[in-house]
Design a protein around this motif. Sequence first.
Motif, PDB file in Angstrom:
ATOM      1  N   GLU A   1     -10.418   0.795   0.722  1.00 31.60           N
ATOM      2  CA  GLU A   1      -9.495   0.035  -0.126  1.00 31.60           C
ATOM      3  C   GLU A   1      -8.072   0.594  -0.084  1.00 31.60           C
ATOM      4  OE1 GLU A   1     -11.323   0.148  -3.960  1.00 31.60           O
ATOM      5  OE2 GLU A   1     -12.815  -1.401  -3.489  1.00 31.60           O
ATOM      6  N   GLY A   2      -7.879   1.713   0.614  1.00 37.17           N
ATOM      7  CA  GLY A   2      -6.547   2.292   0.730  1.00 37.17           C
ATOM      8  C   GLY A   2      -6.131   3.166  -0.430  1.00 37.17           C
ATOM      9  N   GLU A   3      -7.047   3.458  -1.348  1.00 38.73           N
ATOM     10  CA  GLU A   3      -6.718   4.326  -2.475  1.00 38.73           C
ATOM     11  C   GLU A   3      -6.640   5.789  -2.048  1.00 38.73           C
ATOM     12  OE1 GLU A   3      -5.932   3.192  -5.568  1.00 38.73           O
ATOM     13  OE2 GLU A   3      -6.051   1.231  -4.608  1.00 38.73           O
TER      14      GLU A   3
ATOM     15  N   ILE B   1     -20.510   9.927  -1.655  1.00 39.30           N
ATOM     16  CA  ILE B   1     -20.146   9.458  -0.312  1.00 39.30           C
ATOM     17  C   ILE B   1     -19.772   7.981  -0.348  1.00 39.30           C
ATOM     18  CG2 ILE B   1     -20.989   9.112   2.045  1.00 39.30           C
ATOM     19  CD1 ILE B   1     -22.910  11.527   1.505  1.00 39.30           C
ATOM     20  N   GLU B   2     -20.603   7.180  -0.990  1.00 44.76           N
ATOM     21  CA  GLU B   2     -20.336   5.736  -1.034  1.00 44.76           C
ATOM     22  C   GLU B   2     -19.034   5.439  -1.768  1.00 44.76           C
ATOM     23  OE1 GLU B   2     -23.904   2.957  -0.851  1.00 44.76           O
ATOM     24  OE2 GLU B   2     -24.592   4.468  -2.278  1.00 44.76           O
ATOM     25  N   THR B   3     -18.776   6.141  -2.861  1.00 45.19           N
ATOM     26  CA  THR B   3     -17.529   5.923  -3.604  1.00 45.19           C
ATOM     27  C   THR B   3     -16.328   6.324  -2.761  1.00 45.19           C
ATOM     28  OG1 THR B   3     -18.664   6.326  -5.708  1.00 45.19           O
ATOM     29  CG2 THR B   3     -16.263   6.498  -5.705  1.00 45.19           C
ATOM     30  N   ALA B   4     -16.441   7.438  -2.056  1.00 48.18           N
ATOM     31  CA  ALA B   4     -15.332   7.904  -1.224  1.00 48.18           C
ATOM     32  C   ALA B   4     -15.035   6.923  -0.096  1.00 48.18           C
ATOM     33  CB  ALA B   4     -15.647   9.284  -0.659  1.00 48.18           C
ATOM     34  N   VAL B   5     -16.081   6.363   0.496  1.00 44.88           N
ATOM     35  CA  VAL B   5     -15.870   5.363   1.552  1.00 44.88           C
ATOM     36  C   VAL B   5     -15.156   4.146   0.986  1.00 44.88           C
ATOM     37  CG1 VAL B   5     -17.006   3.731   3.108  1.00 44.88           C
ATOM     38  CG2 VAL B   5     -17.804   6.097   2.992  1.00 44.88           C
ATOM     39  N   ARG B   6     -15.615   3.679  -0.179  1.00 45.99           N
ATOM     40  CA  ARG B   6     -14.993   2.498  -0.786  1.00 45.99           C
ATOM     41  C   ARG B   6     -13.515   2.741  -1.071  1.00 45.99           C
ATOM     42  NH1 ARG B   6     -13.849   1.464  -5.837  1.00 45.99           N
ATOM     43  NH2 ARG B   6     -15.241   3.094  -6.667  1.00 45.99           N
ATOM     44  N   LEU B   7     -13.206   3.880  -1.646  1.00 45.01           N
ATOM     45  CA  LEU B   7     -11.811   4.183  -1.975  1.00 45.01           C
ATOM     46  C   LEU B   7     -10.945   4.273  -0.723  1.00 45.01           C
ATOM     47  CD1 LEU B   7     -12.346   6.884  -4.753  1.00 45.01           C
ATOM     48  CD2 LEU B   7     -11.607   4.516  -5.063  1.00 45.01           C
TER      49      LEU B   7
ATOM     50  N   MET C   1       0.835  -1.195   0.000  1.00 45.52           N
ATOM     51  CA  MET C   1       0.000   0.000   0.000  1.00 45.52           C
ATOM     52  C   MET C   1       0.872   1.249   0.000  1.00 45.52           C
ATOM     53  SD  MET C   1      -2.758   1.312   2.871  1.00 45.52           S
ATOM     54  CE  MET C   1      -3.780  -0.135   2.676  1.00 45.52           C
ATOM     55  N   THR C   2       0.430   2.254  -0.755  1.00 50.33           N
ATOM     56  CA  THR C   2       1.149   3.513  -0.782  1.00 50.33           C
ATOM     57  C   THR C   2       1.072   4.189   0.577  1.00 50.33           C
ATOM     58  OG1 THR C   2       0.477   3.757  -3.081  1.00 50.33           O
ATOM     59  CG2 THR C   2       1.332   5.710  -1.995  1.00 50.33           C
ATOM     60  N   LEU C   3       2.143   4.843   0.985  1.00 49.29           N
ATOM     61  CA  LEU C   3       2.151   5.525   2.258  1.00 49.29           C
ATOM     62  C   LEU C   3       1.109   6.641   2.279  1.00 49.29           C
ATOM     63  CD1 LEU C   3       5.990   5.871   2.861  1.00 49.29           C
ATOM     64  CD2 LEU C   3       4.430   4.269   3.971  1.00 49.29           C
ATOM     65  N   THR C   4       0.595   6.942   3.486  1.00 53.35           N
ATOM     66  CA  THR C   4      -0.421   7.978   3.643  1.00 53.35           C
ATOM     67  C   THR C   4       0.005   9.278   3.000  1.00 53.35           C
ATOM     68  OG1 THR C   4      -1.243   6.995   5.693  1.00 53.35           O
ATOM     69  CG2 THR C   4      -1.690   9.324   5.351  1.00 53.35           C
ATOM     70  N   ARG C   5       1.285   9.632   3.142  1.00 54.35           N
ATOM     71  CA  ARG C   5       1.728  10.927   2.627  1.00 54.35           C
ATOM     72  C   ARG C   5       1.660  10.999   1.102  1.00 54.35           C
ATOM     73  NH1 ARG C   5       6.373   8.393   4.510  1.00 54.35           N
ATOM     74  NH2 ARG C   5       7.890   7.800   2.929  1.00 54.35           N
ATOM     75  N   ASP C   6       1.512   9.847   0.425  1.00 50.95           N
ATOM     76  CA  ASP C   6       1.430   9.843  -1.027  1.00 50.95           C
ATOM     77  C   ASP C   6       0.021   9.556  -1.542  1.00 50.95           C
ATOM     78  OD1 ASP C   6       4.168  10.321  -1.272  1.00 50.95           O
ATOM     79  OD2 ASP C   6       4.628   8.187  -1.093  1.00 50.95           O
ATOM     80  N   ARG C   7      -0.942   9.462  -0.635  1.00 55.11           N
ATOM     81  CA  ARG C   7      -2.329   9.227  -1.034  1.00 55.11           C
ATOM     82  C   ARG C   7      -3.163  10.458  -0.725  1.00 55.11           C
ATOM     83  NH1 ARG C   7      -4.452   4.943   2.341  1.00 55.11           N
ATOM     84  NH2 ARG C   7      -2.585   5.077   3.632  1.00 55.11           N
ATOM     85  N   PRO C   8      -4.048  10.852  -1.634  1.00 51.72           N
ATOM     86  CA  PRO C   8      -4.870  12.038  -1.376  1.00 51.72           C
ATOM     87  C   PRO C   8      -5.971  11.729  -0.362  1.00 51.72           C
ATOM     88  CG  PRO C   8      -5.613  10.967  -3.372  1.00 51.72           C
ATOM     89  CD  PRO C   8      -4.382  10.207  -2.916  1.00 51.72           C
ATOM     90  N   LEU C   9      -6.531  12.766   0.194  1.00 49.51           N
ATOM     91  CA  LEU C   9      -7.771  12.650   0.941  1.00 49.51           C
ATOM     92  C   LEU C   9      -8.920  12.602  -0.066  1.00 49.51           C
ATOM     93  CD1 LEU C   9      -7.036  15.470   3.539  1.00 49.51           C
ATOM     94  CD2 LEU C   9      -6.893  13.000   3.969  1.00 49.51           C
TER      95      LEU C   9
ATOM     96  N   ARG D   1     -22.215  -2.611   5.761  1.00 49.11           N
ATOM     97  CA  ARG D   1     -22.407  -3.433   4.553  1.00 49.11           C
ATOM     98  C   ARG D   1     -21.081  -3.913   3.991  1.00 49.11           C
ATOM     99  NH1 ARG D   1     -24.426  -0.140   0.689  1.00 49.11           N
ATOM    100  NH2 ARG D   1     -24.992   1.706   1.898  1.00 49.11           N
ATOM    101  N   ALA D   2     -20.037  -3.099   4.146  1.00 47.70           N
ATOM    102  CA  ALA D   2     -18.722  -3.464   3.613  1.00 47.70           C
ATOM    103  C   ALA D   2     -18.017  -4.513   4.475  1.00 47.70           C
ATOM    104  CB  ALA D   2     -17.847  -2.225   3.493  1.00 47.70           C
ATOM    105  N   THR D   3     -18.244  -4.464   5.784  1.00 47.24           N
ATOM    106  CA  THR D   3     -17.503  -5.338   6.696  1.00 47.24           C
ATOM    107  C   THR D   3     -18.322  -6.487   7.269  1.00 47.24           C
ATOM    108  OG1 THR D   3     -18.058  -3.976   8.633  1.00 47.24           O
ATOM    109  CG2 THR D   3     -16.067  -3.386   7.398  1.00 47.24           C
ATOM    110  N   GLY D   4     -19.652  -6.365   7.199  1.00 47.38           N
ATOM    111  CA  GLY D   4     -20.503  -7.375   7.827  1.00 47.38           C
ATOM    112  C   GLY D   4     -20.504  -7.282   9.337  1.00 47.38           C
ATOM    113  N   THR D   5     -20.024  -6.182   9.881  1.00 49.86           N
ATOM    114  CA  THR D   5     -19.932  -5.975  11.323  1.00 49.86           C
ATOM    115  C   THR D   5     -20.829  -4.825  11.741  1.00 49.86           C
ATOM    116  OG1 THR D   5     -17.620  -6.697  11.306  1.00 49.86           O
ATOM    117  CG2 THR D   5     -18.361  -5.455  13.229  1.00 49.86           C
ATOM    118  N   GLN D   6     -21.593  -5.021  12.821  1.00 48.40           N
ATOM    119  CA  GLN D   6     -22.430  -3.935  13.318  1.00 48.40           C
ATOM    120  C   GLN D   6     -21.551  -2.864  13.946  1.00 48.40           C
ATOM    121  OE1 GLN D   6     -25.405  -5.085  16.175  1.00 48.40           O
ATOM    122  NE2 GLN D   6     -26.546  -3.178  15.929  1.00 48.40           N
ATOM    123  N   LEU D   7     -21.819  -1.621  13.601  1.00 44.20           N
ATOM    124  CA  LEU D   7     -20.995  -0.512  14.057  1.00 44.20           C
ATOM    125  C   LEU D   7     -21.826   0.462  14.879  1.00 44.20           C
ATOM    126  CD1 LEU D   7     -19.182   0.253  10.669  1.00 44.20           C
ATOM    127  CD2 LEU D   7     -18.262  -1.064  12.588  1.00 44.20           C
ATOM    128  N   LEU D   8     -21.180   1.123  15.806  1.00 43.33           N
ATOM    129  CA  LEU D   8     -21.791   2.229  16.533  1.00 43.33           C
ATOM    130  C   LEU D   8     -21.023   3.495  16.167  1.00 43.33           C
ATOM    131  CD1 LEU D   8     -23.752   3.409  18.642  1.00 43.33           C
ATOM    132  CD2 LEU D   8     -21.986   2.950  20.369  1.00 43.33           C
TER     133      LEU D   8
END
Length: 342
Positions: free
Chosen positions: A114-116, A105-111, A1-9, A150-157
């Motif tokens: 996925e670490g993009e 929003i959904e696309t941004a969460v997925r990216l 995975m690319t380092l955080t400093r090389d990935r955009p927000l 939906r992405a993880t199958g885990t209930q979240l709070l």
Amino acid sequence: MTLTRDRPLALTMGDPAGIGLDICLDAWINRHAWQVPPFLFLGDPSVLSDRARLLGHDVPIRETGCDQAFAVFKDALPVLPIPCAAGVMAGQPNPANAKAITGAIETAVRLTMEGETSALVTNPIAKSVLYEAGFQFPGHTEFLADIGERATGTQLLPVMMLAGPKLRAVPVTIHIPLKDVPEQLTPDLIYRTCSITVADLKARFGLPSPRVAVAGLNPHAGEGGALGLEDDAIIRPIIERLKSEGIDISGPLPADTMFHDRARASYDVAICMYHDQALIPAKALGFDDSVNVTLGLPFIRTSPDHGTAFSLAGKGIARADSLLAALRMARQLADNAERDAD
């Protein structure tokens, strides 16, 4: 995975009729002077171009993916296209664009998952507009939790935190009527909210032993039962349980004496029982530079702490301070999380 400093927000467009586009453009224009972390805008590039022209800005906009956004950012505003279904007029929201708003929003969460992209920053949405198009969530926070589940199958709070230079505040109950708060304020909810808050302060905020102050529900934290039983019957036992687990926590405290300068110096976060108990002091102490952070999610999310401000959109008077703070905090949290994982 690319380092955080090389990935955009990842920055979502929010409601395109609101000020999200205005402050996004302002942030990019001032990227050097304000030291803005590189971001990828998810939204309609033609709508963004129209808003730039309306505001009198000459902003180069370049459609791109995550892999090129970081490099593009220095010369052009990088956009991942999410087309709007209908034309956009500044200040005039249209439910026809709800699918594009939620799709961004959904696309941004997925990216981000996925670490993009390194973290998610969301521009404001207008829930009333989305409701007209069938949106079924009380707010942005709950929608993000549903995507994560939906992405993880885990209930979240999802836990909302308003974080500013002078105060971090967390409401245990969020978007519910005040009359429903006592019924919803269960021991399990208080315990989980406190636990999630402490865990994220450690993992993402770099606080190895967070100091937690818990507000009471009633005036004077119940005054020994004279002004309400919830503080002693529900809140206090949970605080004792958390203390036994090694958490530095105090309360329940009278909310009217928790937020002056001397009191705030004694804790790192205030856990409050309902929405306004947390957000009134948070916004009073940092209206322009506080950030809405969602804890308890499998990704980092921040947001400006204001709404769509339709009446200001397209007029060149919207302030980008809170967005700038949200972008900076998202980058810092992502860097902290990466260091913690190493």
